[in-house]
Design a protein around this motif. Structure first.
Motif, PDB file in Angstrom:
ATOM      1  N   ASP A  96     -28.667 -39.175 -10.368  1.00 36.65           N
ATOM      2  CA  ASP A  96     -30.088 -38.871 -10.399  1.00 36.65           C
ATOM      3  C   ASP A  96     -30.377 -37.594 -11.184  1.00 36.65           C
ATOM      4  N   ARG A  97     -29.481 -36.604 -11.037  1.00 36.79           N
ATOM      5  CA  ARG A  97     -29.718 -35.301 -11.653  1.00 36.79           C
ATOM      6  C   ARG A  97     -28.377 -34.597 -11.840  1.00 36.79           C
ATOM      7  N   LEU A  98     -28.116 -34.121 -13.025  1.00 36.59           N
ATOM      8  CA  LEU A  98     -26.797 -33.563 -13.314  1.00 36.59           C
ATOM      9  C   LEU A  98     -26.626 -32.148 -12.760  1.00 36.59           C
ATOM     10  N   PHE A  99     -27.634 -31.289 -12.922  1.00 37.33           N
ATOM     11  CA  PHE A  99     -27.504 -29.886 -12.520  1.00 37.33           C
ATOM     12  C   PHE A  99     -28.527 -29.533 -11.445  1.00 37.33           C
ATOM     13  N   ALA A 100     -28.195 -28.495 -10.689  1.00 41.10           N
ATOM     14  CA  ALA A 100     -29.115 -27.964  -9.679  1.00 41.10           C
ATOM     15  C   ALA A 100     -28.854 -26.470  -9.550  1.00 41.10           C
ATOM     16  N   ALA A 101     -29.823 -25.756  -8.981  1.00 43.68           N
ATOM     17  CA  ALA A 101     -29.672 -24.320  -8.744  1.00 43.68           C
ATOM     18  C   ALA A 101     -29.740 -24.062  -7.249  1.00 43.68           C
ATOM     19  N   ARG A 102     -28.850 -23.212  -6.764  1.00 43.73           N
ATOM     20  CA  ARG A 102     -28.806 -22.879  -5.343  1.00 43.73           C
ATOM     21  C   ARG A 102     -28.445 -21.409  -5.179  1.00 43.73           C
ATOM     22  N   SER A 103     -28.774 -20.849  -4.012  1.00 44.05           N
ATOM     23  CA  SER A 103     -28.406 -19.484  -3.669  1.00 44.05           C
ATOM     24  C   SER A 103     -27.538 -19.511  -2.421  1.00 44.05           C
ATOM     25  N   GLY A 104     -26.456 -18.732  -2.410  1.00 42.29           N
ATOM     26  CA  GLY A 104     -25.615 -18.680  -1.223  1.00 42.29           C
ATOM     27  C   GLY A 104     -24.224 -18.155  -1.514  1.00 42.29           C
ATOM     28  N   THR A 105     -23.575 -17.657  -0.481  1.00 48.85           N
ATOM     29  CA  THR A 105     -22.187 -17.201  -0.640  1.00 48.85           C
ATOM     30  C   THR A 105     -21.258 -18.366  -0.929  1.00 48.85           C
ATOM     31  N   SER A 106     -21.711 -19.586  -0.670  1.00 47.55           N
ATOM     32  CA  SER A 106     -20.914 -20.766  -0.992  1.00 47.55           C
ATOM     33  C   SER A 106     -20.671 -20.892  -2.491  1.00 47.55           C
ATOM     34  N   HIS A 107     -21.469 -20.206  -3.288  1.00 51.86           N
ATOM     35  CA  HIS A 107     -21.256 -20.203  -4.736  1.00 51.86           C
ATOM     36  C   HIS A 107     -20.379 -19.029  -5.155  1.00 51.86           C
ATOM     37  N   ALA A 108     -20.379 -17.953  -4.367  1.00 50.36           N
ATOM     38  CA  ALA A 108     -19.543 -16.792  -4.691  1.00 50.36           C
ATOM     39  C   ALA A 108     -18.079 -17.053  -4.350  1.00 50.36           C
ATOM     40  N   ALA A 109     -17.821 -17.713  -3.224  1.00 48.29           N
ATOM     41  CA  ALA A 109     -16.448 -17.931  -2.773  1.00 48.29           C
ATOM     42  C   ALA A 109     -15.600 -18.719  -3.780  1.00 48.29           C
ATOM     43  N   PRO A 110     -16.115 -19.795  -4.394  1.00 44.13           N
ATOM     44  CA  PRO A 110     -15.298 -20.508  -5.381  1.00 44.13           C
ATOM     45  C   PRO A 110     -14.945 -19.653  -6.607  1.00 44.13           C
ATOM     46  N   LEU A 111     -15.802 -18.695  -6.951  1.00 43.82           N
ATOM     47  CA  LEU A 111     -15.484 -17.819  -8.083  1.00 43.82           C
ATOM     48  C   LEU A 111     -14.257 -16.965  -7.778  1.00 43.82           C
ATOM     49  N   VAL A 112     -14.191 -16.448  -6.540  1.00 44.18           N
ATOM     50  CA  VAL A 112     -13.012 -15.669  -6.153  1.00 44.18           C
ATOM     51  C   VAL A 112     -11.789 -16.572  -6.046  1.00 44.18           C
ATOM     52  N   ALA A 113     -11.967 -17.777  -5.532  1.00 46.63           N
ATOM     53  CA  ALA A 113     -10.855 -18.726  -5.443  1.00 46.63           C
ATOM     54  C   ALA A 113     -10.319 -19.066  -6.833  1.00 46.63           C
ATOM     55  N   PHE A 114     -11.222 -19.214  -7.800  1.00 47.83           N
ATOM     56  CA  PHE A 114     -10.778 -19.499  -9.170  1.00 47.83           C
ATOM     57  C   PHE A 114      -9.977 -18.332  -9.736  1.00 47.83           C
ATOM     58  N   LYS A 115     -10.413 -17.100  -9.476  1.00 50.53           N
ATOM     59  CA  LYS A 115      -9.672 -15.935  -9.959  1.00 50.53           C
ATOM     60  C   LYS A 115      -8.301 -15.839  -9.291  1.00 50.53           C
ATOM     61  N   ALA A 116      -8.237 -16.210  -8.020  1.00 45.43           N
ATOM     62  CA  ALA A 116      -6.943 -16.240  -7.342  1.00 45.43           C
ATOM     63  C   ALA A 116      -6.030 -17.285  -7.983  1.00 45.43           C
ATOM     64  N   SER A 117      -6.601 -18.430  -8.367  1.00 46.19           N
ATOM     65  CA  SER A 117      -5.793 -19.470  -9.014  1.00 46.19           C
ATOM     66  C   SER A 117      -5.286 -19.015 -10.378  1.00 46.19           C
ATOM     67  N   GLN A 118      -6.064 -18.196 -11.081  1.00 49.27           N
ATOM     68  CA  GLN A 118      -5.598 -17.665 -12.362  1.00 49.27           C
ATOM     69  C   GLN A 118      -4.404 -16.746 -12.162  1.00 49.27           C
ATOM     70  N   ILE A 119      -4.430 -15.936 -11.099  1.00 52.62           N
ATOM     71  CA  ILE A 119      -3.287 -15.073 -10.794  1.00 52.62           C
ATOM     72  C   ILE A 119      -2.065 -15.921 -10.451  1.00 52.62           C
ATOM     73  N   LEU A 120      -2.278 -16.973  -9.651  1.00 49.57           N
ATOM     74  CA  LEU A 120      -1.165 -17.840  -9.272  1.00 49.57           C
ATOM     75  C   LEU A 120      -0.583 -18.565 -10.480  1.00 49.57           C
ATOM     76  N   ALA A 121      -1.428 -18.921 -11.431  1.00 50.98           N
ATOM     77  CA  ALA A 121      -0.927 -19.553 -12.657  1.00 50.98           C
ATOM     78  C   ALA A 121      -0.090 -18.577 -13.463  1.00 50.98           C
ATOM     79  N   ARG A 122      -0.456 -17.291 -13.437  1.00 47.94           N
ATOM     80  CA  ARG A 122       0.291 -16.263 -14.146  1.00 47.94           C
ATOM     81  C   ARG A 122       1.608 -15.944 -13.445  1.00 47.94           C
ATOM     82  N   PHE A 123       1.587 -15.943 -12.095  1.00 42.69           N
ATOM     83  CA  PHE A 123       2.781 -15.650 -11.303  1.00 42.69           C
ATOM     84  C   PHE A 123       2.993 -16.810 -10.324  1.00 42.69           C
ATOM     85  N   PRO A 124       3.527 -17.940 -10.798  1.00 43.88           N
ATOM     86  CA  PRO A 124       3.587 -19.157  -9.978  1.00 43.88           C
ATOM     87  C   PRO A 124       4.458 -19.037  -8.729  1.00 43.88           C
TER      88      PRO A 124
END
Length: 347
Positions: A96-124
């Motif tokens: 129905d709709r490809l994109f949406a905008a939302r506010s919440g810490t639920s959007h901040a947490a995945p950003l930190v999780a992604f940065k943690a995954s980048q560290i893990l990729a560097r030091f597996p």
């Protein structure tokens, strides 16, 4: 009052900061609509710490959008009503709709999780403790958030932003004038470890602002039914101007017949901020000390002391942990090469 964030000591919890004021061009001219934040200030909906037993919570913060006050309806609107106030994401019904905008810490947490995954990729092969320590060592509270919270004092910064926003590049890489050393280790209950930290001559004498930052992560046993939630505790001290024998003599356990612990002058103990009374309530700790004067009188080796103190968990065997040390200078000096040469010689 504001609810505290997720209380788990051994998990990473995330708060939110705003990406902007949330006003569209049209709304900015409407006197009935008012912004609550500017860019990189704490989001109005982000929960505030401290966590269990005064631990620093949330651990980190990242972009989660904001809210605006709508005067005509006397309501707070987030990204779901006013897209400019939210973070762009995928819609849950993509047909129905490809994109949406939302506010919440639920959007901040995945950003930190992604940065943690980048560290893990560097030091597996790194442990969760090392990933957490590297995240903490790279995080900083945005200047905009510090200015907004300045009137409330330093506790407000820690309660709303934790250790700050993670810089994944700083977490995973050193550069010429900034070096990150790390170790993964284990300690028995009521024991300590001492790490020798080489301090290059330019760091001691070259003019400019210099910093040493220490980060520690460990995963103690915990029990929700106890007031003393964590089963053991750990902490660290950074010692300068002493030799290794003096450090061991000061921190080793003594029989009653040996008398009191010998004094160590305050000038030998680097004044890390935040102090142990604040940071040691958490299983993820980071603290730093800055220098601007010549410190060559304290020698070219510092010592990091990591201690493990028992609690209700009793003898649980070895407690695993990870520790990182960042040595940086604002001037463009070759710290990395000098440190690497000294480490090679010792090896």
């Amino acid at each position: 009052r504001l609810c505290e964030p997720a209380g788990g000591m051994n998990i990473v919890t995330v708060g939110a900061i705003a990406h902007g004021n949330g006003l569209s061009t049209r709304a900015a001219d409407n006197v009935g609509v008012r912004a609550i934040t500017d860019a990189f200030e704490p989001s109005p909906f982000s929960r505030a710490g401290p966590g269990v037993r005064g631990a620093i919570k949330p651990d980190f913060t990242d972009i989660g959008g904001t809210l605006i006050y709508d005067g005509p309806t006397a309501a707070l609107h987030g990204g779901e009503v006013r897209p400019e106030a939210g973070v762009m994401s995928l819609h849950y019904r993509p047909v129905d709709r490809l994109f949406a905008a939302r506010s919440g810490t639920s959007h901040a947490a995945p950003l930190v999780a992604f940065k943690a995954s980048q560290i893990l990729a560097r030091f597996p092969n790194s442990s969760a403790n090392l990933v957490r320590a590297l995240l903490a060592g790279s995080a900083s509270i945005p200047e905009e958030a510090s200015l907004r919270l300045a009137s409330l004092g330093n506790p407000a910064e820690l309660a709303l932003c934790g250790h700050g926003r993670v810089d994944s590049e700083r977490a995973a890489f050193s550069d010429d004038a900034r070096v990150v050393l790390y170790a993964e280790d284990e300690l028995a209950i009521d024991h300590f470890a001492v790490y020798q930290i080489p301090i290059p001559e330019p760091f001691q004498t070259e003019r400019g602002r210099r910093m040493i930052r220490v980060s520690l992560a460990y995963d103690p046993p915990v029990k929700h039914s106890r007031l003393d939630y964590n089963g053991l505790s750990m902490g660290f001290r950074l010692i300068r101007g002493c030799d290794a024998d003096e450090v061991f003599e000061h921190y080793r356990q003594r029989a009653q017949a040996e008398g009191p612990v010998p004094d160590m002058e305050n000038r030998f103990n680097c004044k890390l901020t935040p102090g142990p009374g604040i940071r040691e309530k958490s299983s993820l700790q980071t603290a730093s000390v800055t220098f601007s004067r010549d410190i060559s009188a304290y020698g070219d080796n510092y010592f990091l002391v990591v201690r493990c103190a028992g609690g209700w968990s009793g003898d649980t065997g070895q407690q695993s942990f990870a520790v990182t040390i960042e040595i940086s200078h604002e001037a463009e000096i070759a710290l990395y090469e000098r440190l690497r040469q000294r480490v090679r010689v010792r090896t």
